[in-house]
Design an enzyme around this catalytic site. Structure first.
Site, mmCIF file in Angstrom:
data_model
loop_
_atom_site.group_PDB
_atom_site.id
_atom_site.type_symbol
_atom_site.label_atom_id
_atom_site.label_comp_id
_atom_site.label_asym_id
_atom_site.label_seq_id
_atom_site.Cartn_x
_atom_site.Cartn_y
_atom_site.Cartn_z
ATOM 1 N N HIS A 142 3.513 6.762 -6.698
ATOM 2 C CA HIS A 142 2.727 7.754 -7.171
ATOM 3 C C HIS A 142 3.748 9.284 -7.063
ATOM 4 O O HIS A 142 3.587 9.924 -8.000
ATOM 5 C CB HIS A 142 1.638 8.140 -6.083
ATOM 6 N N HIS A 188 1.771 4.373 -2.783
ATOM 7 C CA HIS A 188 2.044 5.905 -2.766
ATOM 8 C C HIS A 188 3.113 6.384 -3.311
ATOM 9 O O HIS A 188 3.313 7.392 -3.777
ATOM 10 C CB HIS A 188 1.670 6.177 -1.275
ATOM 11 N N HIS A 237 0.762 -1.123 -0.059
ATOM 12 C CA HIS A 237 -0.082 0.271 0.006
ATOM 13 C C HIS A 237 0.902 1.201 0.050
ATOM 14 O O HIS A 237 0.582 2.154 -0.849
ATOM 15 C CB HIS A 237 -0.842 0.037 1.116
ATOM 16 N N GLU A 238 1.813 1.407 0.919
ATOM 17 C CA GLU A 238 2.607 2.384 0.930
ATOM 18 C C GLU A 238 3.658 2.608 -0.163
ATOM 19 O O GLU A 238 3.950 3.718 -0.478
ATOM 20 C CB GLU A 238 3.290 2.714 2.339
#
Length: 701
Positions: free
Chosen positions: A492, A489, A485-486
């Site tokens: 991104h 990010h 998940h991180e």
């Protein structure tokens, strides 16, 4: 290419002087990264003072320009202003979150007030706002690019929502509110950290029944970090609490740990957050009304994909009904297990994870302890990197020559498919007393190319339990999912490809920012990934086919519980920020009333009780916005379907669209337009319910 000479030229020109303060000097380190070993707490206040003054001078120069406002002399000039402040702030807040100290926390309290005052002056400046308004009114004649048009609109909105259009008296009051909110948010965060640092449960030899070897090893490492060498402790880190509640056979200790965890910030001591919450809510409501909104939620959501509180409520209630129904079925099954074992007690919240694990073993023949030996941290990092290579052509090479803030921190140079430097990536994975709880992504430098190519420097922070000296850190499936998940990010930020810093990377709506991260989680649980990277830490044997099948079959188990604990928190957040603040005189009574209203099962706790809900009270980024994870989940479940429909989870054409339309575009386009460009249509809400195994219950309801 191992260094970015263009980037060095830009940054060295920006910070040329030798002041004796490393924060104000050109950094002669690889990729001009912060020289953490030289940076001391006493450097920050002088650096902030100089940064504020430099930024003020840059804003004054924009206002002093007598020429007709243009995009270049106003909007682009605002983008160039404040680079020193951005640089100092990035280093400071990285340390405050990841490796704090009493000195830094004391400085943070002062800096929070200084920051609020500084940004009040700028964001409510009438002359700057007037220039932006004239440009916005004449935008059609300016012949702007798509990104420039987006930046002009977002910049005007930012000033407008800050109160730049208010009268003098209202601006003065707004400034007071912002300063007070900055102080309260900092206090909330410090209180939470204080309670987390102050509590441990020492585990004697007779207190360890049911606990895995890896958990005990991590508990010993946590004790050693706290000066308790030779002992073992449970801490209030989620990565310590949840596996303890899941595995410990000692019901009395499970109750003790659960109550301590859910009471953080709510102990009636010097760290109590109840009064702080009330003050925050009143000030937020007053600020929203000054800007013409009925509630803070209405104000916050007006600048989001969701747009209105009712749209948020509709989504959450759509999910709540089937999730609660499933949770109640599971509750009855868990109570049945207790009765079957001869227990004469009613299932309590500190029992749920323990008996749910037993039920999962019975129904799916799977438990987390069986798979953890195959989920070594280093292997899961390699898996996350390999997925990025197969999707986007990125490679990761570890660097040992880049300064870090703690010996645990690792750094990788990221290169694109052509072997060109793309980014730096820092990973800080282990829990420690100096780190606040949770997991997050942040940056030391964002990608942009306004005055030359600036490459991003991205950070992932986790709180995993450390393994013993002779054993690697072993992750639970939830931990592994958090890592992906991180890292979503982080991608991104790393893949950002925009001109203007305000539109870089994760500078998007809160209810869109979770799409790249939650979407990336899907690859972590795919057989194509696990069969390669899930290997036993002792034998290096791959994950057995039978265990893999049982793991995949068990993924939707206990989703009623997981959904209820999240949605209840999101609904409470919404109610906090839609109901009149004066009516919330007692946080405990409000919490009880709202949970009774939605029929919250007594055996499940919210994922975040109010007094520890840092997402919404340690700042306002997720205030009235905790729903964003679920709003984004509607998109991520639907988006992964594009790969499934292509028959290849690494399909090159779909991956290119994902890169171009989602990961690299930052805030340079409207998020709904970006999603439709990738998927060809709006997302289908049922994908979320289907992904959580709740669709049938929903239809039955």
């Amino acid at each position: 290419m191992t260094d970015s000479t263009t980037e060095q030229t830009v940054s060295a020109a920006s910070f040329p002087h030798d002041s004796g303060n490393p924060l104000l000097e050109a950094w002669k380190t690889p990729f001009e990264t912060p020289p953490f070993a030289r940076i001391r707490p006493e450097h920050f206040l002088p650096a902030f003072a100089e940064a504020f003054a430099a930024h003020d001078a840059e804003i004054a120069a924009i206002k002093a320009n007598k020429a007709e406002p243009t995009f270049e002399n106003t909007v682009a000039a605002l983008e160039r202003a404040g680079r020193l402040l951005t640089r100092v702030s990035a280093v400071f807040y990285d340390l405050v979150g990841a490796h704090s100290s009493p000195e830094l926390l004391e400085i943070e309290s002062e800096v929070a007030l200084l920051q609020a005052r500084h940004w009040n002056r700028i964001s409510m400046d009438a002359e700057i706002y007037a220039r932006l308004t004239r440009l916005r009114e004449n935008a059609a004649a300016l012949k702007l690019t798509g990104e420039q048009s987006r930046l002009l609109e977002r910049t005007w909105i930012r000033f407008h929502r800050a109160g730049a259009g208010l009268d003098t008296a209202a601006k003065a009051r707004m400034a007071e509110i912002n300063e007070r909110l900055a102080h309260l948010a900092t206090s909330f965060s410090h209180n939470l950290l204080g309670d987390e640092q102050d509590w441990v449960l020492e585990l004697g030899e007779n207190d360890r029944d049911g606990l895995s070897e890896s958990f005990v090893a991590a508990a010993k490492a946590a004790a050693a970090e706290r000066g308790l060498a030779g002992k073992a402790v449970v801490t209030l880190s989620r990565s310590s609490v949840e596996p303890f509640l899941q595995s410990s056979t000692r019901r009395d200790l499970r109750e003790k740990v659960y109550k301590a965890f859910t009471a953080r910030g709510d102990n009636g001591n010097g760290h109590d957050n109840n009064a702080t919450i009330g003050d925050i809510l009143k000030l937020r409501e007053e600020a929203a009304k000054l800007l013409g909104y009925d509630s803070f939620a209405a104000y916050s959501l007006a600048d989001s994909m969701a747009k209105t509180p009712q749209n948020v409520r509709d989504l959450l209630e759509r999910v709540w009904t089937p999730a609660r129904a499933q949770a109640l079925k599971d509750r009855d099954a868990l109570q049945g297990l207790i009765t079957e074992e001869g227990g004469n007690f009613k299932l309590a919240a500190w029992d749920w994870r323990y008996y749910a694990e037993k039920l999962r073993q019975r129904r799916a023949n799977f438990d987390d302890a069986a798979i953890k030996p195959y989920l070594a941290l280093d292997n899961m990092i390699d898996a996350a990197f390999d997925v990025a290579r197969r999707l986007f052509g990125l490679t990761f090479n570890e660097r040992k020559d880049i300064p870090v803030w703690h010996p645990d921190v690792r750094v990788w140079e990221v290169k694109d498919a052509q072997g060109r430097h793309k980014a730096l990536f820092y990973g800080d994975y282990f829990a420690r007393p100096s780190k606040r709880s949770g997991a997050w992504m942040t940056s030391l430098r964002d990608q942009e190319r306004l005055d030359g190519e600036i490459y991003p420097v991205i950070i992932n922070i986790m709180n995993f339990s450390r393994g013993a000296e002779d054993q690697p850190c072993l992750l639970s499936p939830d931990d592994a999912r958090t890592l992906f998940h991180e890292f979503g990010h982080a991608l991104h930020g790393m893949l950002s490809n925009v001109t203007y810093p305000s539109l870089s990377g994760t500078s998007v709506f809160t209810d869109f920012v979770e799409l790249p991260s939650q979407l990336y989680e899907h690859w972590q649980e795919r057989p194509e990934v696990l069969q390669t990277f899930a290997r036993h830490y002792q034998t290096n044997e791959p994950l057995p086919e039978d265990l893999l099948k049982r793991f995949l079959a068990a993924r939707k188990f206990n989703q009623g519980f997981a959904t209820v604990e999240f949605v209840s928190s999101a609904l409470l957040d919404l109610e906090f920020h839609t109901q009149k603040a004066d009516s919330i005189t007692d946080v405990h009574a409000f919490e009880k009333r709202e949970l009774e209203k939605i029929g919250m099962p007594a055996e499940i706790a919210m994922r975040h009780r109010p007094q520890q809900f840092g997402h919404i009270f340690s700042g306002d980024h997720y205030a009235a916005g905790y729903y964003s994870y679920m709003w984004s989940e509607v998109m991520d479940a639907d988006a992964f379907g594009a790969f499934e429909e292509a028959g290849d989870i690494f399909d090159p054409k779909v991956a290119k669209r994902l890169h171009d339309d989602i990961y690299s575009s930052g805030g340079s386009r409207d998020p709904e337009e970006a999603y439709i460009a990738f998927r060809g249509r709006k997302p289908e809400p049922d994908a979320l319910l289907r992904g959580r195994g709740l669709l049938d219950e929903s239809e039955a309801a």
